[in-house]
Design an enzyme around this catalytic site. Sequence first.
Site, PDB file in Angstrom:
ATOM      1  N   HIS B 279       0.839  -1.205   0.000  1.00  0.00           N
ATOM      2  CA  HIS B 279       0.000   0.000   0.000  1.00  0.00           C
ATOM      3  C   HIS B 279       0.871   1.250   0.000  1.00  0.00           C
ATOM      4  CE1 HIS B 279       0.428   0.938   4.364  1.00  0.00           C
ATOM      5  NE2 HIS B 279       0.434  -0.358   4.526  1.00  0.00           N
ATOM      6  N   ASP B 291       6.359   0.768   6.420  1.00  0.00           N
ATOM      7  CA  ASP B 291       4.913   0.548   6.298  1.00  0.00           C
ATOM      8  C   ASP B 291       4.324   1.649   5.415  1.00  0.00           C
ATOM      9  OD1 ASP B 291       2.283  -0.237   6.717  1.00  0.00           O
ATOM     10  OD2 ASP B 291       2.194   0.510   8.764  1.00  0.00           O
ATOM     11  N   GLU B 325      -4.796   2.002   2.737  1.00  0.00           N
ATOM     12  CA  GLU B 325      -4.870   0.816   3.593  1.00  0.00           C
ATOM     13  C   GLU B 325      -5.057   1.224   5.039  1.00  0.00           C
ATOM     14  OE1 GLU B 325      -3.272  -2.367   6.261  1.00  0.00           O
ATOM     15  OE2 GLU B 325      -2.586  -0.323   6.038  1.00  0.00           O
ATOM     16  N   GLU B 326      -4.354   2.279   5.432  1.00  0.00           N
ATOM     17  CA  GLU B 326      -4.220   2.579   6.853  1.00  0.00           C
ATOM     18  C   GLU B 326      -5.528   2.946   7.548  1.00  0.00           C
ATOM     19  OE1 GLU B 326      -1.874   1.721   8.468  1.00  0.00           O
ATOM     20  OE2 GLU B 326      -0.018   1.871   7.358  1.00  0.00           O
ATOM     21  N   ASP B 355       3.586  -6.355   3.419  1.00  0.00           N
ATOM     22  CA  ASP B 355       3.218  -5.241   4.294  1.00  0.00           C
ATOM     23  C   ASP B 355       3.679  -5.481   5.725  1.00  0.00           C
ATOM     24  OD1 ASP B 355       2.148  -2.883   5.227  1.00  0.00           O
ATOM     25  OD2 ASP B 355       0.095  -3.628   5.325  1.00  0.00           O
ATOM     26  N   HIS B 425       3.794   2.947  12.636  1.00  0.00           N
ATOM     27  CA  HIS B 425       2.949   4.132  12.833  1.00  0.00           C
ATOM     28  C   HIS B 425       3.604   5.189  13.727  1.00  0.00           C
ATOM     29  CE1 HIS B 425      -0.921   1.571  11.923  1.00  0.00           C
ATOM     30  NE2 HIS B 425      -0.013   1.481  10.981  1.00  0.00           N
TER      31      HIS B 425
END
Lengths: 462, 462
Positions: B279, B291, B325-326, B355, B425
């Site tokens: 993604h 990520d 995606e997130e 991912d 994140h």
Amino acid sequence: MKSIRLICFTLLFLFSATGFNSTVYAQEHVDIEAYRDDAEKIINAAMKDNQKFEYLTQFADRFGHRFSGSESLENSIDWIVNEMKKDGFDRVFTQDVKVPYWVRGEESATLMSPRKKNLPMLGLGGSVATPEEGIEAEVLVVSSFEDLKEKADQAEGKIVLYDVPFTTYGQTVQYRLRGAVEAAKVGAVASLIRSVGPYSMQTPHTGTSRYEDGVKKIPHAAITLEDAAMIHRMSDRGETIRILLEMDAKTLPNATSRNIIAEMKGSENPEEIVVFGGHIDSWDVGQGVMDDAGGCFAAWEALRIMKELGLRPKRTIRVVMWTNEENGLRGGNAYRDMVMGNGSLENHILAMESDGGVFEPKGFGFSGSDEAFAMIKEIGKLLEPIGSNNITRGGGGADIGPIMREGVPGMGLVVDGSRYFWYHHTAADTIDKLSAEEYNKCIATMAVMAYVAADAEKTLPR
Amino acid sequence: MKSIRLICFTLLFLFSATGFNSTVYAQEHVDIEAYRDDAEKIINAAMKDNQKFEYLTQFADRFGHRFSGSESLENSIDWIVNEMKKDGFDRVFTQDVKVPYWVRGEESATLMSPRKKNLPMLGLGGSVATPEEGIEAEVLVVSSFEDLKEKADQAEGKIVLYDVPFTTYGQTVQYRLRGAVEAAKVGAVASLIRSVGPYSMQTPHTGTSRYEDGVKKIPHAAITLEDAAMIHRMSDRGETIRILLEMDAKTLPNATSRNIIAEMKGSENPEEIVVFGGHIDSWDVGQGVMDDAGGCFAAWEALRIMKELGLRPKRTIRVVMWTNEENGLRGGNAYRDMVMGNGSLENHILAMESDGGVFEPKGFGFSGSDEAFAMIKEIGKLLEPIGSNNITRGGGGADIGPIMREGVPGMGLVVDGSRYFWYHHTAADTIDKLSAEEYNKCIATMAVMAYVAADAEKTLPR
């Protein structure tokens, strides 16, 4: 701690070491068999539970960081003195010390070009402020002082960024200490460094820095490893880098802080003193518990254990929590002045410091005569049960440095330092980075060493 | 990535696995000896130098994070599409996708009592703002949803802090996802979580969160492991905790983003498709390179290598960089809708996703029939030279989840995930956490698997 001082000591004493045919002396003067029981009792008392670690945790949570000049430092000193008085030591007193008083204020760094990005940062201790509107300037990235010299003609009006990866603390810290001066000499308007540490999660490190008479004082700050490396790459690609630096730092008139001193009087030679401890001040981030509430409290707990076990050595044991190690070393210097002034320096037979974090202890690094080293090695054998029996040549500590330079044998607690510089002078120097078991071992190590050195048949020779 | 989805898949497929007597089938349908040379060429091409990693680095430095709705995401998509067109793939196109558009704004959390301290924090995706003056309230610390239930009568008007140490992502993330709803149900005015990660250097983690119809929307944010644990300790000591939370977050009308699709047409069965990628969106912190720019670029580089080596498989290979995606999974859902709408879903013979960070690759986790699993295991043997030949049952990816649920066999690249959740994140998800060698191995692993699956004599069975 300022490891650079340790390194200086290490070199000094490595080169002055003269040979080791003094084991016989040691065995004659410390009969360690006579201390096996006491050492075991001390170790058991230190290791028995997590209460001492919980006590340190409460202290860290309650006061947080304790920077020279701050209310938090003085409040924490009041609290400790009060607790020590409850402990019933023979003597608890403080020594007033004038300390520098630098206040960080609001601060930020922003990458303006080639793209906008907030840069996590910490101003470096002693730095001047920027003008109110900040300093926005093009950035000159350099890899070393030599590189700066080569690019000197490009530095005028720019912000110099030293992107120097961590090798040893002693080497890398030079950019924090001297970065602003060298950048100003070639016309820079501010200087930034890659934080002094080997690992980062966007973690800026603060620490002290210096100006030089006759050289313009320019603002000086640290950004993270990640951002310094990124900006360096951008620069290598030919991109024009601009940063906006805003710092509101100021230096106020000196404040009054205190060294804390707690004593157990010697039973036979009370005039002779074994002194040990750490520094109670910290940087103005995190909890300052690795650096160095842990070292202070380990020494304190060591003295408590001796008192609880009824172990009163022949000589006096003194726990000192020095103030202002981080940005002035005024506590260590003031202590030296006091003991030189009252004539007790000559009776300081040994100084010990823990300022490398109370991680898994390995032993001590000792600086002193061959005879004394042999004796300390002999005492070290008592620490075999907890694995902290490795006594090596060279070592000391920043706070005991001033009295070591006047001839007092000195030593530093050596620990597993593998993550020390991850957290050093950062917001991540918090209690969760330490463990009760390792802390207890540090307490046991300090206690056994201090007790036996203070109680040995013969005085540790200079 | 949303590992919880992976876990669901794992469970789903573990329980539906039915036995493994299909090796013969595999050997009949993939003659891996015939692919040894091609696999070696692919691996050599992937591993030959650091240029592909440098390319990823430039991308990460240039665009930084790429959050749904942001200019940075769309600019990065423009740039990639343009580069892909230069690559001369058979087809490069984008699919418009409506995505949520949440903007963090200014935010902070401050411990007001028992002592004042700034709490590093990140608002959680989708959270509402606080009133302009913030929310200052007493804090109720809980250890779990069960604990909250027990303390429900104390929650009214308070800020609930979930101090839940990391176990697995799937378990711990529940407090991020459902924390605000459960806290609001018992009358809390805001909720905070301990960041979802196993290690911290005062590092807050963001991520998506949910509200529920009929339950009041309260502000929801993450503080660090260090501070959550400290506040919990303070609370256990009976201290009254007060926090001031200030958040300026808002949800704007949906924005338009795009999935990116690049194709190499199959030479014999172009209607059959092997799809793989990652993604392209990220959270609004760090560089979003672990990520998941790394996963996207690894797939892209895999396709480039096939093209450079003149390896055109029988079936079509499609690289997809899904968007959003997130905080929405709109890209994966839109892709499913597209391929169901145009009737090509049935011809998707395999979907692969990376991912989990392009760390050292171990192999793949596969979800599909026994026959297909046996065939994938057989192909996996070609990855022995780089150690990524471990093919296990169960796996997939968030973005390929929607087509997997419609019957497409799917698999996820499995890597050494030991530090994935350190950076997940956070601002520390930056290129320096990855390495060229591991990245190259991921490229090789994806390329060999995709190529051979797309070129095998028989189509991978459902």
